[in-house]
Write a protein that holds these residues in place. Structure first.
Motif, PDB file in Angstrom:
ATOM      1  N   LEU A 236       0.998  -1.279   0.143  1.00  0.00           N
ATOM      2  CA  LEU A 236       0.237  -0.188  -0.001  1.00  0.00           C
ATOM      3  C   LEU A 236       1.338   0.991  -0.083  1.00  0.00           C
ATOM      4  CD1 LEU A 236      -2.689  -0.311   2.886  1.00  0.00           C
ATOM      5  CD2 LEU A 236      -3.112  -0.364   0.244  1.00  0.00           C
ATOM      6  N   PRO A 237       0.620   2.665   0.001  1.00  0.00           N
ATOM      7  CA  PRO A 237       1.876   3.373   0.095  1.00  0.00           C
ATOM      8  C   PRO A 237       1.915   4.116   0.864  1.00  0.00           C
ATOM      9  CG  PRO A 237      -0.936   4.136  -1.199  1.00  0.00           C
ATOM     10  CD  PRO A 237      -0.667   2.160  -1.320  1.00  0.00           C
ATOM     11  N   GLY A 238       2.829   4.427   1.019  1.00  0.00           N
ATOM     12  CA  GLY A 238       2.918   5.047   2.330  1.00  0.00           C
ATOM     13  C   GLY A 238       3.277   4.183   3.514  1.00  0.00           C
ATOM     14  N   THR A 239       4.100   2.819   2.766  1.00  0.00           N
ATOM     15  CA  THR A 239       4.497   2.224   3.758  1.00  0.00           C
ATOM     16  C   THR A 239       5.953   1.444   3.760  1.00  0.00           C
ATOM     17  OG1 THR A 239       3.781   0.251   2.134  1.00  0.00           O
ATOM     18  CG2 THR A 239       2.269   0.545   4.131  1.00  0.00           C
ATOM     19  N   ASN A 240       6.538   2.875   3.093  1.00  0.00           N
ATOM     20  CA  ASN A 240       8.000   2.327   3.253  1.00  0.00           C
ATOM     21  C   ASN A 240       8.489   1.191   2.418  1.00  0.00           C
ATOM     22  OD1 ASN A 240       8.318   4.906   4.075  1.00  0.00           O
ATOM     23  ND2 ASN A 240       7.941   4.645   6.226  1.00  0.00           N
ATOM     24  N   GLY A 241       7.669   0.083   1.662  1.00  0.00           N
ATOM     25  CA  GLY A 241       7.929  -0.801   0.880  1.00  0.00           C
ATOM     26  C   GLY A 241       7.541  -2.306   2.807  1.00  0.00           C
ATOM     27  N   ILE A 242       6.785  -1.796   3.629  1.00  0.00           N
ATOM     28  CA  ILE A 242       6.836  -2.941   4.455  1.00  0.00           C
ATOM     29  C   ILE A 242       5.423  -3.565   3.307  1.00  0.00           C
ATOM     30  CG2 ILE A 242       6.200  -3.345   6.999  1.00  0.00           C
ATOM     31  CD1 ILE A 242       7.971  -1.418   7.358  1.00  0.00           C
ATOM     32  N   MET A 243       5.209  -4.949   3.377  1.00  0.00           N
ATOM     33  CA  MET A 243       3.850  -5.251   3.000  1.00  0.00           C
ATOM     34  C   MET A 243       3.368  -5.632   4.303  1.00  0.00           C
ATOM     35  SD  MET A 243       5.876  -7.902   0.709  1.00  0.00           S
ATOM     36  CE  MET A 243       3.560  -8.281  -0.952  1.00  0.00           C
ATOM     37  N   MET A 244       1.764  -5.481   3.791  1.00  0.00           N
ATOM     38  CA  MET A 244       0.252  -5.741   4.752  1.00  0.00           C
ATOM     39  C   MET A 244       0.085  -7.338   4.703  1.00  0.00           C
ATOM     40  SD  MET A 244       0.557  -2.785   5.507  1.00  0.00           S
ATOM     41  CE  MET A 244      -0.968  -2.675   6.437  1.00  0.00           C
ATOM     42  N   MET A 245      -0.703  -7.444   5.634  1.00  0.00           N
ATOM     43  CA  MET A 245      -1.087  -8.821   5.677  1.00  0.00           C
ATOM     44  C   MET A 245      -2.480  -9.259   5.718  1.00  0.00           C
ATOM     45  SD  MET A 245      -1.708 -10.991   7.993  1.00  0.00           S
ATOM     46  CE  MET A 245      -0.807 -11.268   9.214  1.00  0.00           C
ATOM     47  N   MET A 246      -3.198 -10.217   4.918  1.00  0.00           N
ATOM     48  CA  MET A 246      -4.451 -10.219   5.161  1.00  0.00           C
ATOM     49  C   MET A 246      -4.375 -12.069   5.604  1.00  0.00           C
ATOM     50  SD  MET A 246      -7.261  -7.962   3.030  1.00  0.00           S
ATOM     51  CE  MET A 246      -6.366  -8.461   1.558  1.00  0.00           C
ATOM     52  N   GLU A 247      -5.167 -12.909   5.893  1.00  0.00           N
ATOM     53  CA  GLU A 247      -5.458 -14.080   6.000  1.00  0.00           C
ATOM     54  C   GLU A 247      -6.764 -14.487   5.670  1.00  0.00           C
ATOM     55  OE1 GLU A 247      -4.191 -14.908  10.357  1.00  0.00           O
ATOM     56  OE2 GLU A 247      -2.159 -15.035   9.963  1.00  0.00           O
ATOM     57  N   THR A 248      -6.939 -15.742   5.596  1.00  0.00           N
ATOM     58  CA  THR A 248      -7.907 -16.452   4.686  1.00  0.00           C
ATOM     59  C   THR A 248      -9.078 -16.662   6.086  1.00  0.00           C
ATOM     60  OG1 THR A 248      -6.507 -18.579   5.256  1.00  0.00           O
ATOM     61  CG2 THR A 248      -7.042 -16.510   2.819  1.00  0.00           C
ATOM     62  N   THR A 249      -9.965 -17.680   5.801  1.00  0.00           N
ATOM     63  CA  THR A 249     -10.216 -18.533   7.302  1.00  0.00           C
ATOM     64  C   THR A 249      -9.953 -19.866   7.662  1.00  0.00           C
ATOM     65  OG1 THR A 249     -12.131 -19.650   6.272  1.00  0.00           O
ATOM     66  CG2 THR A 249     -12.525 -17.785   7.496  1.00  0.00           C
ATOM     67  N   LYS A 250      -9.719 -20.569   8.964  1.00  0.00           N
ATOM     68  CA  LYS A 250      -8.894 -22.040   9.157  1.00  0.00           C
ATOM     69  C   LYS A 250      -9.496 -23.035   8.264  1.00  0.00           C
ATOM     70  CE  LYS A 250      -5.590 -20.860  12.556  1.00  0.00           C
ATOM     71  NZ  LYS A 250      -5.732 -19.307  11.857  1.00  0.00           N
ATOM     72  N   ILE A 251      -9.259 -23.778   7.745  1.00  0.00           N
ATOM     73  CA  ILE A 251     -10.110 -25.568   7.481  1.00  0.00           C
ATOM     74  C   ILE A 251      -9.803 -26.316   7.599  1.00  0.00           C
ATOM     75  CG2 ILE A 251     -10.374 -24.195   5.355  1.00  0.00           C
ATOM     76  CD1 ILE A 251      -8.689 -26.093   3.710  1.00  0.00           C
ATOM     77  N   ASN A 252      -9.822 -27.630   8.644  1.00  0.00           N
ATOM     78  CA  ASN A 252     -10.008 -28.814   8.559  1.00  0.00           C
ATOM     79  C   ASN A 252      -9.559 -30.000   7.811  1.00  0.00           C
ATOM     80  OD1 ASN A 252     -10.951 -27.248  10.713  1.00  0.00           O
ATOM     81  ND2 ASN A 252      -8.478 -28.560  11.195  1.00  0.00           N
ATOM     82  N   ILE A 253      -9.204 -30.965   7.613  1.00  0.00           N
ATOM     83  CA  ILE A 253      -8.939 -31.571   6.994  1.00  0.00           C
ATOM     84  C   ILE A 253      -9.185 -33.221   7.297  1.00  0.00           C
ATOM     85  CG2 ILE A 253      -7.445 -30.556   4.802  1.00  0.00           C
ATOM     86  CD1 ILE A 253      -5.448 -32.617   5.963  1.00  0.00           C
ATOM     87  N   THR A 254     -10.214 -33.761   6.581  1.00  0.00           N
ATOM     88  CA  THR A 254     -10.642 -35.712   6.821  1.00  0.00           C
ATOM     89  C   THR A 254      -9.771 -36.183   6.634  1.00  0.00           C
ATOM     90  OG1 THR A 254     -12.834 -34.994   6.877  1.00  0.00           O
ATOM     91  CG2 THR A 254     -11.826 -37.493   7.164  1.00  0.00           C
ATOM     92  N   VAL A 255      -8.779 -36.860   7.598  1.00  0.00           N
ATOM     93  CA  VAL A 255      -7.736 -37.264   7.285  1.00  0.00           C
ATOM     94  C   VAL A 255      -8.170 -39.455   7.661  1.00  0.00           C
ATOM     95  CG1 VAL A 255      -5.131 -38.350   8.050  1.00  0.00           C
ATOM     96  CG2 VAL A 255      -5.961 -35.739   7.861  1.00  0.00           C
ATOM     97  N   ILE A 256      -8.009 -40.164   6.347  1.00  0.00           N
ATOM     98  CA  ILE A 256      -8.390 -41.521   6.627  1.00  0.00           C
ATOM     99  C   ILE A 256      -6.534 -42.022   6.638  1.00  0.00           C
ATOM    100  CG2 ILE A 256      -8.999 -43.373   5.688  1.00  0.00           C
ATOM    101  CD1 ILE A 256     -11.580 -40.956   6.053  1.00  0.00           C
ATOM    102  N   TYR A 257      -6.669 -43.137   8.260  1.00  0.00           N
ATOM    103  CA  TYR A 257      -5.963 -43.609   8.440  1.00  0.00           C
ATOM    104  C   TYR A 257      -6.241 -44.981   9.153  1.00  0.00           C
ATOM    105  CZ  TYR A 257      -7.179 -41.263  12.985  1.00  0.00           C
ATOM    106  OH  TYR A 257      -7.628 -40.794  14.150  1.00  0.00           O
ATOM    107  N   PRO A 258      -5.318 -45.254   9.195  1.00  0.00           N
ATOM    108  CA  PRO A 258      -5.614 -47.818   9.807  1.00  0.00           C
ATOM    109  C   PRO A 258      -5.428 -47.454  11.061  1.00  0.00           C
ATOM    110  CG  PRO A 258      -3.192 -47.141   8.279  1.00  0.00           C
ATOM    111  CD  PRO A 258      -3.773 -45.672   8.092  1.00  0.00           C
ATOM    112  N   SER A 259      -6.549 -48.638  11.595  1.00  0.00           N
ATOM    113  CA  SER A 259      -5.345 -48.165  13.137  1.00  0.00           C
ATOM    114  C   SER A 259      -4.527 -48.827  13.495  1.00  0.00           C
ATOM    115  CB  SER A 259      -7.066 -49.557  13.546  1.00  0.00           C
ATOM    116  OG  SER A 259      -7.891 -48.797  13.698  1.00  0.00           O
TER     117      SER A 259
END
Length: 614
Positions: A236-259
């Motif tokens: 963004l302008p006026g940040t002296n070259g420092i990048m701004m940051m945004m984050e998405t929401t967090k997700i989980n996955i379903t992991v299929i694993y044997p006993s």
């Protein structure tokens, strides 16, 4: 000679000073290398110059140039007059003004677009000097939309042969191009043998950039609790070259694993098991892959259930033993087994000695015992009519009487298991001739028409109770019921006069009887009193006469009141009540209103009639 040298030296010094002054007073232009501005914002580009000449002698021109291409004129200021190039794309979006700083002008550009990211040139020329110019590069920044993330909805197997897709992140409409970084929990993900991040960029028709990033990786069972999200970095302008940051929401996955193992336990009941309970056995592995279960009764090879839960209803001690659960993973053909033991506690029926029924003679002593076989420690107690008689397995009955007779209940319980108990009953009879508990002679006085008599006789065999009168009549309406020590009977007797009723009790040994002497009280009713009735009738007649006299008095008072008001007679003289003269016999009634209020009857001719004739 010396004078000549001094003059030459002074002339040289003056020449140096003149050139120094010319250099210091030369026209120069100062501009920033870059100016940053947000998309659709307003950019302000300043141009500061140095000159000994006044503002009115300055000629200032503004140009723009894309890269190293041809420059295009925007506007020109000569003195205080500004001329805008109407063919320039900035003709309607610019303004040129002096700033508060001396010898400085500013070019303002409204509604900045991405196409405005060019070099802007300021050329300054005075009357006595050639033009000098400077330039500024305009940098435009567009904040992107909030990033989105979409995870896969299907399960991901840890045994997959290749990398599995986790999800896709996307950020749209940013400038310059935004940067996407994937995170697992708090760790950024970089491309490795087990992680691959593929990023693609799309240039929109507006000139903005949209970036999409896909994550594929090799998962393991620890990833079942991991969270994944994306971080977007942008300028963004006026940040002296420092990048701004945004984050998405967090997700989980379903992991299929044997006993890796299988757990086998008794789901219910909690605690010790007793005969008659319903027992539930459960079997479960620590994985979530497609797996099969089987439960087997190890003491009986023919009993196997192909399920992960078994319910055993109404269990007995024969159901005790070991059970085994086997889990089979279909994908990797691996088996895991576990065992659990089931023990069913039992409590047999109570065994009494002597059992059932005991006959005793008066004064005898007997000892009864009660025992029940159990897999756990037991407590035994004896009760009679809900009263504890003994807290041991033995019951001792000494010096038997009729009151010793009755039912004795033996209760065997298991303190460790609620509701685990058994019972047995012992019926005790004390032999002997009947003994009636009521007095031998019972005197009863009553005014009722019926009376209920009761009679309780102790003895065994159970006495038979009958009711008779002194006249030898048997009363058949009596009812008899057995008691612990004998029998009890009740009878309802109709009373018309004094009577004696006998209660008779008998068994094979002898008989006994008592009597009830019943006297009937007669209550005297009141006889009629003629003189009193006569007096009452005379009183009624007198009352009627008095009422009539009062009514006549009231009537007389009303007539007198009407008379006084003139409703009957004329208050000012005589009032004649006549008819047309027809004969001499007709009379006229005359009422004279004087102090004596004398009434005189007059003849037709007006003569007074003597009082005697009246």
């Amino acid at each position: 000679m010396a004078v000549r040298n001094t003059a030459s030296l002074l002339a040289g010094l003056l020449l140096v000073l003149f050139h120094t002054w010319r250099a210091w007073a030369a026209l120069e232009v100062y501009m920033n290398d870059t100016v940053e501005v947000a998309l659709k914002g307003t950019a302000k580009i300043t141009c500061r110059y140095t000159s000994e000449e006044g503002r009115g002698s300055m000629d200032i021109q503004w140009f723009f140039r894309k890269g190293t291409g041809e420059r295009h004129k925007i506007c020109e200021q000569v003195g205080m007059m500004t001329t805008i190039n109407r063919t320039s794309p900035y003709a309607n979006r610019i303004s040129v003004n002096d700033t508060e700083t001396p010898a400085e002008v500013a070019l303002s550009i409204r509604d900045v677009q991405l196409s405005d990211e060019v070099d802007f040139i300021c050329r300054v020329k005075s009357i006595s000097e050639d033009h000098v110019e400077g330039h500024t590069t305009l940098k435009v920044f567009g904040k992107p939309d909030h990033p989105t993330i979409e995870g896969v909805t299907t399960g991901i197997s840890v045994n997959a042969d290749s990398l599995s897709k986790i999800g896709t992140c996307e950020v749209r409409n940013g400038y310059p191009k935004p940067k996407i970084t994937w995170y697992k929990n708090t760790t950024p993900l970089r491309n490795t043998d087990n992680v691959n991040v593929e990023t693609s960029t799309t240039s929109e028709s507006s000139g903005l950039f949209s970036v999409k990033s896909d994550l594929t990786m090799k998962v393991d069972r620890k990833d079942k609790d991991a969270t994944f999200y994306c971080e977007v970095n942008y300028y963004l302008p006026g940040t002296n070259g420092i990048m701004m940051m945004m984050e998405t929401t967090k997700i989980n996955i379903t992991v299929i694993y044997p006993s890796t193992f299988v757990d086998f336990w008794i789901e219910s009941p909690k605690g010790r098991i007793k005969e008659g309970d319903t027992v539930e056995l459960r079997c479960r592995g620590d994985g979530n892959a497609v797996e099969t279960y089987s439960i087997k009764d190890l003491k009986n090879d023919d009993v196997t259930w192909e399920v992960d839960k078994v319910v055993l209803e109404n269990v007995t001690r024969l159901d005790s033993g070991e059970y085994e659960c086997t889990l089979t993973n279909i994908d990797i053909y691996e088996e895991f087994s576990n065992r659990t033991a089931v023990f069913v506690n039992y409590l047999d029926e109570a065994v009494l000695n002597p059992s059932d029924t005991v006959l005793m003679d008066k004064g005898d002593t007997i000892t009864a015992t009660c025992n029940a076989l159990s897999s756990l420690q037991t407590n035994t107690a004896w009760f009679k009519n809900n009263k504890k008689m003994s807290k041991d397995h033995s019951l001792i009955l000494e010096a038997a009487t009729f009151d010793t007779s009755g039912t004795y209940l033996c209760v065997v319980t298991v303190p460790e298991v609620e509701g685990m108990e058994t019972r047995g009953s012992l019926h005790v009879h004390v032999k002997g001739k009947p003994e009636i508990q009521e007095k031998d002679i019972n005197e009863i006085e009553t005014s009722d028409e019926t009376i209920i008599l009761s009679c309780h006789a102790k003895g065994y065999p159970t006495p038979k109770i009958t009711w008779t009168t002194s006249e030898g009549k048997v009363i058949n309406s009596g009812s008899q019921m057995e008691t612990d020590s004998g029998a009890k009977s009740q009878v309802t007797v109709q009373l018309t006069s004094d009577v004696t009723v006998f209660c008779n009790a008998s068994n094979e040994f002898d008989s006994d009887s008592v009597s009830f002497n019943i006297k009937v009280k007669i209550t005297k009713s009141e006889t009629p009193n003629p003189s009193k009735e006569k007096k009452e009738s005379k009183g009624v007649v007198i009352a009627v006469i008095i009422i009539c006299i009062l009514l006549l008095a009231i009537l007389g008072s009303v007539l007198y009141f009407l008379y006084k008001k003139g409703k009957i007679c004329n208050r000012s003289g005589k009032q004649d009540i006549t008819k047309e003269k027809s004969s001499k016999d007709n009379i006229v009634v005359e009422m004279k209103s004087d102090n004596t209020e004398e009434a005189i009857l007059l003849g037709v001719n007006g003569d007074k009639t003597p009082p005697g004739d009246q």
